[in-house]
Design a protein around this motif. Structure first.
Motif, PDB file in Angstrom:
ATOM      1  N   LEU A  88      31.746  22.400  48.108  1.00 42.92           N
ATOM      2  CA  LEU A  88      30.860  21.340  47.626  1.00 42.92           C
ATOM      3  C   LEU A  88      30.124  21.777  46.352  1.00 42.92           C
ATOM      4  O   LEU A  88      29.976  20.984  45.414  1.00 42.92           O
ATOM      5  N   GLU A  89      29.679  23.008  46.317  1.00 43.21           N
ATOM      6  CA  GLU A  89      29.014  23.526  45.111  1.00 43.21           C
ATOM      7  C   GLU A  89      29.978  23.507  43.926  1.00 43.21           C
ATOM      8  O   GLU A  89      29.595  23.160  42.799  1.00 43.21           O
ATOM      9  N   PHE A 139      32.967  18.493  38.821  1.00 42.70           N
ATOM     10  CA  PHE A 139      33.051  17.034  38.796  1.00 42.70           C
ATOM     11  C   PHE A 139      31.794  16.385  38.232  1.00 42.70           C
ATOM     12  O   PHE A 139      31.848  15.272  37.733  1.00 42.70           O
ATOM     13  N   GLY A 140      30.650  17.059  38.381  1.00 48.87           N
ATOM     14  CA  GLY A 140      29.416  16.521  37.835  1.00 48.87           C
ATOM     15  C   GLY A 140      28.451  16.002  38.892  1.00 48.87           C
ATOM     16  O   GLY A 140      28.831  15.720  40.028  1.00 48.87           O
ATOM     17  N   GLU A 141      27.185  15.865  38.500  1.00 51.06           N
ATOM     18  CA  GLU A 141      26.094  15.484  39.404  1.00 51.06           C
ATOM     19  C   GLU A 141      26.237  14.064  39.949  1.00 51.06           C
ATOM     20  O   GLU A 141      25.725  13.752  41.023  1.00 51.06           O
ATOM     21  N   GLU A 142      26.909  13.181  39.215  1.00 51.00           N
ATOM     22  CA  GLU A 142      27.009  11.787  39.635  1.00 51.00           C
ATOM     23  C   GLU A 142      28.167  11.522  40.592  1.00 51.00           C
ATOM     24  O   GLU A 142      28.380  10.388  41.011  1.00 51.00           O
ATOM     25  N   THR A 143      28.878  12.553  40.922  1.00 54.98           N
ATOM     26  CA  THR A 143      30.051  12.405  41.791  1.00 54.98           C
ATOM     27  C   THR A 143      29.658  11.874  43.168  1.00 54.98           C
ATOM     28  O   THR A 143      28.697  12.340  43.778  1.00 54.98           O
ATOM     29  N   ARG A 144      30.422  10.900  43.648  1.00 62.21           N
ATOM     30  CA  ARG A 144      30.225  10.356  44.986  1.00 62.21           C
ATOM     31  C   ARG A 144      31.189  11.035  45.949  1.00 62.21           C
ATOM     32  O   ARG A 144      32.368  11.249  45.626  1.00 62.21           O
ATOM     33  N   THR A 170      25.769  11.173  47.141  1.00 57.88           N
ATOM     34  CA  THR A 170      26.067  11.939  45.928  1.00 57.88           C
ATOM     35  C   THR A 170      26.432  13.359  46.332  1.00 57.88           C
ATOM     36  O   THR A 170      26.154  13.797  47.452  1.00 57.88           O
ATOM     37  N   ILE A 171      27.028  14.087  45.422  1.00 55.69           N
ATOM     38  CA  ILE A 171      27.416  15.459  45.724  1.00 55.69           C
ATOM     39  C   ILE A 171      26.199  16.305  46.093  1.00 55.69           C
ATOM     40  O   ILE A 171      26.264  17.129  47.007  1.00 55.69           O
ATOM     41  N   SER A 172      25.073  16.079  45.436  1.00 53.52           N
ATOM     42  CA  SER A 172      23.861  16.849  45.761  1.00 53.52           C
ATOM     43  C   SER A 172      23.370  16.521  47.168  1.00 53.52           C
ATOM     44  O   SER A 172      22.920  17.415  47.905  1.00 53.52           O
ATOM     45  N   GLU A 173      23.455  15.251  47.554  1.00 54.16           N
ATOM     46  CA  GLU A 173      23.052  14.860  48.903  1.00 54.16           C
ATOM     47  C   GLU A 173      23.964  15.483  49.954  1.00 54.16           C
ATOM     48  O   GLU A 173      23.512  15.900  51.025  1.00 54.16           O
TER      49      GLU A 173
END
Length: 224
Positions: free
Chosen positions: A169-170, A176-181, A199-202
């Motif tokens: 995931l990291e 892929f970027g911060e906006e990746t779903r 989002t990837i961060s979530e």
């Protein structure tokens, strides 16, 4: 007349996902190829199937394929199953399918259980076009593969194991970027089946907040 080679999907979780046709085919073939005779023995016992089991896995498939093709040419009908899901999809089966095609063997793949389609459908991400990438390379070529996948406009489907999910995931966020779903599904068709979307961060926060178990399917899209 040559025999028929059947690719038979087995449940990824719930035994009720086994089809009537799959059970009937396994009861009718001459013998069954499987990854682990102990695991498959439990499945066959549950459905009262009493056919010989022969090991066919990633460590012996090159040697075993020649014998299987010879048996098929001698008229035996043979089925191949894996521990879970459809043979040949991130599991042994491709080499046998290639050899079957090369020798003009009749091959039939039954529709049935696989982890990627249920995860893709419930992800809520675009599924009119998607790229199935399976497991990422362990070490060599991993970053190159991630860079290639990050350029995709299609939804990407990945398999991952629990002990590597945080790292993966990291890396998805990095490439892929911060906006990746992302949608993460695990334990598909089992008692504790779970899907988490965001989002990837979530998803990173979710993954690090608990110890995830079971095989994991990741659905990734950075174009919406």
């Amino acid at each position: 007349m040559s025999g028929i080679l059947y690719f038979v999907p087995t449940p990824v979780g719930n035994l009720e996902d086994m089809t009537f046709r799959a059970v009937n085919v396994l009861k009718e073939v001459d013998y069954i190829l499987c990854e682990d005779t102990r695991t498959s023995g439990i499945l066959l016992k549950h459905f009262e199937i009493s056919k010989p089991l022969k090991s066919y896995h990633l460590h012996n498939e090159h040697q075993a394929t020649e014998k299987v093709i010879a048996d098929l040419k001698n008229g035996q009908d043979i089925a191949i199953i894996t521990d879970a899901g459809t043979p040949g999809i991130s599991d042994p089966g491709y080499l046998l399918a290639k050899a079957g095609a090369d020798h003009d063997i009749e091959m039939i793949c039954l529709p049935g259980a696989t982890a990627l389609i249920p995860a893709l459908v419930v992800s809520g991400l675009p599924n009119n076009e998607f790229l199935f990438a399976g497991f990422l390379p362990q070490k060599k070529g991993r970053q190159t593969k991630l860079k290639q996948l990050a350029e995709e406009k299609k939804t990407v489907v990945l398999y991952e194991s629990p002990h590597k999910i945080n790292t993966t995931l990291e890396q998805i966020r990095e490439f892929f970027g911060e906006e990746t779903r992302v949608s993460l599904s695990r334990e598909i068709s089992k008692k504790f089946e779970e899907t988490k979307r965001g989002t990837i961060s979530e998803l990173i926060e979710f993954s690090k907040s608990k110890t995830l178990k079971g095989e994991i399917v990741l659905i990734v899209n950075n174009s919406i």
